[in-house]
Write a protein that holds these residues in place. Structure first.
Motif, PDB file in Angstrom:
ATOM      1  N   ILE A 108      12.166  12.447  -1.076  1.00  0.00           N
ATOM      2  CA  ILE A 108      11.232  11.481  -1.639  1.00  0.00           C
ATOM      3  C   ILE A 108       9.879  11.663  -0.958  1.00  0.00           C
ATOM      4  O   ILE A 108       9.821  11.999   0.237  1.00  0.00           O
ATOM      5  N   GLU A 109       8.815  11.475  -1.706  1.00  0.00           N
ATOM      6  CA  GLU A 109       7.464  11.596  -1.166  1.00  0.00           C
ATOM      7  C   GLU A 109       6.751  10.265  -1.355  1.00  0.00           C
ATOM      8  O   GLU A 109       6.626   9.780  -2.477  1.00  0.00           O
ATOM      9  N   LEU A 110       6.312   9.672  -0.245  1.00  0.00           N
ATOM     10  CA  LEU A 110       5.666   8.365  -0.272  1.00  0.00           C
ATOM     11  C   LEU A 110       4.163   8.506  -0.078  1.00  0.00           C
ATOM     12  O   LEU A 110       3.702   9.272   0.786  1.00  0.00           O
ATOM     13  N   LEU A 111       3.402   7.783  -0.882  1.00  0.00           N
ATOM     14  CA  LEU A 111       1.945   7.744  -0.758  1.00  0.00           C
ATOM     15  C   LEU A 111       1.541   6.514   0.041  1.00  0.00           C
ATOM     16  O   LEU A 111       2.032   5.408  -0.219  1.00  0.00           O
ATOM     17  N   TYR A 112       0.637   6.713   0.993  1.00  0.00           N
ATOM     18  CA  TYR A 112       0.187   5.628   1.870  1.00  0.00           C
ATOM     19  C   TYR A 112      -1.295   5.362   1.603  1.00  0.00           C
ATOM     20  O   TYR A 112      -2.135   6.232   1.816  1.00  0.00           O
ATOM     21  N   SER A 113      -1.616   4.155   1.125  1.00  0.00           N
ATOM     22  CA  SER A 113      -2.994   3.839   0.709  1.00  0.00           C
ATOM     23  C   SER A 113      -3.578   2.701   1.547  1.00  0.00           C
ATOM     24  O   SER A 113      -4.180   1.769   1.015  1.00  0.00           O
ATOM     25  N   GLN A 114      -3.400   2.764   2.845  1.00  0.00           N
ATOM     26  CA  GLN A 114      -3.887   1.714   3.739  1.00  0.00           C
ATOM     27  C   GLN A 114      -5.423   1.760   3.827  1.00  0.00           C
ATOM     28  O   GLN A 114      -6.008   2.810   4.070  1.00  0.00           O
ATOM     29  N   ARG A 115      -6.065   0.599   3.627  1.00  0.00           N
ATOM     30  CA  ARG A 115      -7.522   0.512   3.669  1.00  0.00           C
ATOM     31  C   ARG A 115      -8.046  -0.286   4.862  1.00  0.00           C
ATOM     32  O   ARG A 115      -9.249  -0.301   5.125  1.00  0.00           O
ATOM     33  N   GLN A 116      -7.159  -0.970   5.565  1.00  0.00           N
ATOM     34  CA  GLN A 116      -7.607  -1.703   6.744  1.00  0.00           C
ATOM     35  C   GLN A 116      -7.931  -0.735   7.872  1.00  0.00           C
ATOM     36  O   GLN A 116      -7.310   0.307   8.006  1.00  0.00           O
ATOM     37  N   ILE A 117      -8.922  -1.105   8.686  1.00  0.00           N
ATOM     38  CA  ILE A 117      -9.364  -0.254   9.783  1.00  0.00           C
ATOM     39  C   ILE A 117      -8.599  -0.599  11.052  1.00  0.00           C
ATOM     40  O   ILE A 117      -8.364  -1.767  11.361  1.00  0.00           O
ATOM     41  N   GLY A 118      -8.204   0.450  11.785  1.00  0.00           N
ATOM     42  CA  GLY A 118      -7.553   0.227  13.068  1.00  0.00           C
ATOM     43  C   GLY A 118      -6.184   0.878  13.144  1.00  0.00           C
ATOM     44  O   GLY A 118      -5.820   1.721  12.321  1.00  0.00           O
ATOM     45  N   GLN A 119      -5.415   0.465  14.151  1.00  0.00           N
ATOM     46  CA  GLN A 119      -4.065   0.981  14.344  1.00  0.00           C
ATOM     47  C   GLN A 119      -3.121   0.237  13.399  1.00  0.00           C
ATOM     48  O   GLN A 119      -2.940  -0.965  13.512  1.00  0.00           O
ATOM     49  N   MET A 120      -2.524   0.966  12.468  1.00  0.00           N
ATOM     50  CA  MET A 120      -1.658   0.367  11.456  1.00  0.00           C
ATOM     51  C   MET A 120      -0.206   0.777  11.667  1.00  0.00           C
ATOM     52  O   MET A 120       0.089   1.907  12.067  1.00  0.00           O
ATOM     53  N   SER A 121       0.681  -0.169  11.393  1.00  0.00           N
ATOM     54  CA  SER A 121       2.121   0.090  11.434  1.00  0.00           C
ATOM     55  C   SER A 121       2.762  -0.775  10.360  1.00  0.00           C
ATOM     56  O   SER A 121       2.821  -1.997  10.491  1.00  0.00           O
ATOM     57  N   ASP A 122       3.196  -0.148   9.285  1.00  0.00           N
ATOM     58  CA  ASP A 122       3.716  -0.881   8.130  1.00  0.00           C
ATOM     59  C   ASP A 122       5.182  -0.536   7.888  1.00  0.00           C
ATOM     60  O   ASP A 122       5.550   0.636   7.769  1.00  0.00           O
ATOM     61  N   VAL A 123       5.997  -1.587   7.815  1.00  0.00           N
ATOM     62  CA  VAL A 123       7.423  -1.420   7.530  1.00  0.00           C
ATOM     63  C   VAL A 123       7.627  -1.370   6.018  1.00  0.00           C
ATOM     64  O   VAL A 123       7.118  -2.222   5.289  1.00  0.00           O
ATOM     65  N   VAL A 124       8.356  -0.368   5.562  1.00  0.00           N
ATOM     66  CA  VAL A 124       8.609  -0.157   4.140  1.00  0.00           C
ATOM     67  C   VAL A 124      10.102  -0.321   3.876  1.00  0.00           C
ATOM     68  O   VAL A 124      10.930   0.241   4.599  1.00  0.00           O
ATOM     69  N   THR A 125      10.439  -1.102   2.863  1.00  0.00           N
ATOM     70  CA  THR A 125      11.833  -1.294   2.470  1.00  0.00           C
ATOM     71  C   THR A 125      12.119  -0.495   1.206  1.00  0.00           C
ATOM     72  O   THR A 125      11.392  -0.610   0.214  1.00  0.00           O
ATOM     73  N   ILE A 126      13.152   0.320   1.252  1.00  0.00           N
ATOM     74  CA  ILE A 126      13.569   1.109   0.085  1.00  0.00           C
ATOM     75  C   ILE A 126      14.797   0.439  -0.518  1.00  0.00           C
ATOM     76  O   ILE A 126      15.865   0.410   0.091  1.00  0.00           O
ATOM     77  N   SER A 127      14.639  -0.108  -1.712  1.00  0.00           N
ATOM     78  CA  SER A 127      15.765  -0.737  -2.399  1.00  0.00           C
ATOM     79  C   SER A 127      16.562   0.320  -3.160  1.00  0.00           C
ATOM     80  O   SER A 127      16.010   1.321  -3.626  1.00  0.00           O
ATOM     81  N   SER A 128      17.847   0.073  -3.294  1.00  0.00           N
ATOM     82  CA  SER A 128      18.724   0.996  -4.011  1.00  0.00           C
ATOM     83  C   SER A 128      19.984   0.246  -4.413  1.00  0.00           C
ATOM     84  O   SER A 128      20.102  -0.963  -4.192  1.00  0.00           O
TER      85      SER A 128
ATOM     86  N   CYS B 176       0.818  -1.220   0.000  1.00  0.00           N
ATOM     87  CA  CYS B 176       0.000   0.000   0.000  1.00  0.00           C
ATOM     88  C   CYS B 176       0.850   1.268   0.000  1.00  0.00           C
ATOM     89  O   CYS B 176       0.360   2.342   0.334  1.00  0.00           O
ATOM     90  N   VAL B 177       2.131   1.146  -0.348  1.00  0.00           N
ATOM     91  CA  VAL B 177       3.032   2.296  -0.332  1.00  0.00           C
ATOM     92  C   VAL B 177       3.696   2.446  -1.691  1.00  0.00           C
ATOM     93  O   VAL B 177       4.126   1.454  -2.300  1.00  0.00           O
ATOM     94  N   GLY B 178       3.771   3.664  -2.184  1.00  0.00           N
ATOM     95  CA  GLY B 178       4.420   3.913  -3.472  1.00  0.00           C
ATOM     96  C   GLY B 178       5.016   5.301  -3.519  1.00  0.00           C
ATOM     97  O   GLY B 178       4.707   6.165  -2.683  1.00  0.00           O
ATOM     98  N   TYR B 179       5.887   5.519  -4.486  1.00  0.00           N
ATOM     99  CA  TYR B 179       6.447   6.857  -4.703  1.00  0.00           C
ATOM    100  C   TYR B 179       5.406   7.745  -5.370  1.00  0.00           C
ATOM    101  O   TYR B 179       4.676   7.305  -6.274  1.00  0.00           O
ATOM    102  N   LYS B 180       5.339   9.003  -4.965  1.00  0.00           N
ATOM    103  CA  LYS B 180       4.477   9.962  -5.673  1.00  0.00           C
ATOM    104  C   LYS B 180       5.074  10.281  -7.032  1.00  0.00           C
ATOM    105  O   LYS B 180       4.360  10.496  -8.005  1.00  0.00           O
TER     106      LYS B 180
END
Length: 260
Positions: free
Chosen positions: A205-225, A187-191
């Motif tokens: 960098i600007e990241l877009l967050y498109s989480q649709r699940q309800i509740g307290q969310m905590s998502d780990v994002v890996t940036i490859s390079s 649910c995460v992408g570059y703008k």
């Protein structure tokens, strides 16, 4: 009279023949490229150069890659006779260890309207690459440093796409190229596609967050390079509700109550 008619016919055929030959000719220096071994996270890029060896301008209408992992670019302006142009193929190696063999198809108004170019190579994961490098070589790697590793969006409505900005600094010795974002929620992408960052410089960098699940969310994002020391990780947090409208209802402890 018969002689004149034959002469006119011959001239007409000659002009038609010359007209048919009045086309641009796209002559590539080569139509394939082998990257060899590529470090995972690198955006493997090759520029195919061509010359218009015909007698009319060439306009490239489209360049189609064989998969979404390959991004093409090309000369957008007409290439005049005797001039040169390019078709660029960029292969994203992030998350794709192993052998690859991809094509891009060039469509134009040239005498040969369709030309297929190919790229290939082998993507090595960073552990494999590090094992083959000396400490001196590893020290030449670009280094990705984030200004922070967490961002809390607070309350957000499901289906919204809030964004968060991070500052990335390249503390290494070579140009830093950011590539794929991965997360368990997908649910995460570059703008916008981030530009390469030169040694000692910073970028945003600007990241877009498109989480649709309800509740307290905590998502780990890996940036490859192409940082050979490893990928960067950050955490996005949010309290996701169905509706931010004060009259909406949400369930708390199994009881429907007005959202506050």
């Amino acid at each position: 009279m018969k002689h004149i008619s034959s002469l006119l016919l011959a001239c007409g055929l000659l002009f038609a023949h010359l007209g048919a030959r009045a086309q641009g000719v796209m002559t590539f220096e080569k139509d394939s490229h082998d990257f060899g071994n590529v470090a995972e996270g690198t955006m493997a890029t090759h520029e195919f150069r061509f010359k218009n060896t015909g007698n009319q301008p060439i306009v490239i209408a489209n360049v189609q890659a064989s998969c979404g992992c390959t991004t093409p670019d090309w000369t957008k302006t007409p290439v005049l006779p005797g001039k040169s142009g390019m078709v660029k193929a960029m292969y994203s190696s992030a998350g794709r260890p192993g052998v690859f063999n991809k094509t891009v198809t060039v469509t134009s108004n040239a005498a040969t309207p369709s030309t297929v170019l190919s790229i290939k190579g082998t993507v090595l994961d960073k552990a494999q690459v590090k094992a083959t490098l000396t400490p001196a070589q590893l020290a030449q790697s670009p280094r990705l440093t984030l200004d922070r590793t967490t961002h809390d969006f607070g309350k957000m409505e499901a289906g919204q796409q809030p964004s968060a900005r991070f500052t990335v600094k390249n503390t290494g010795k070579q140009e830093l190229v950011l590539s794929q974002l991965t997360s368990s929620c997908n649910c995460v992408g570059y703008k916008a596609t981030p530009a390469p960052i030169k040694p000692g410089q910073s970028g945003t960098i600007e990241l877009l967050y498109s989480q649709r699940q309800i509740g307290q969310m905590s998502d780990v994002v890996t940036i490859s390079s192409n940082d050979l020391t490893g990928d960067a990780k950050l955490t996005l947090k949010a309290t996701v509700v169905r509706d931010l409208n004060g009259t909406s209802m949400m369930k708390e402890s199994g009881v429907a109550v007005p959202f506050k």
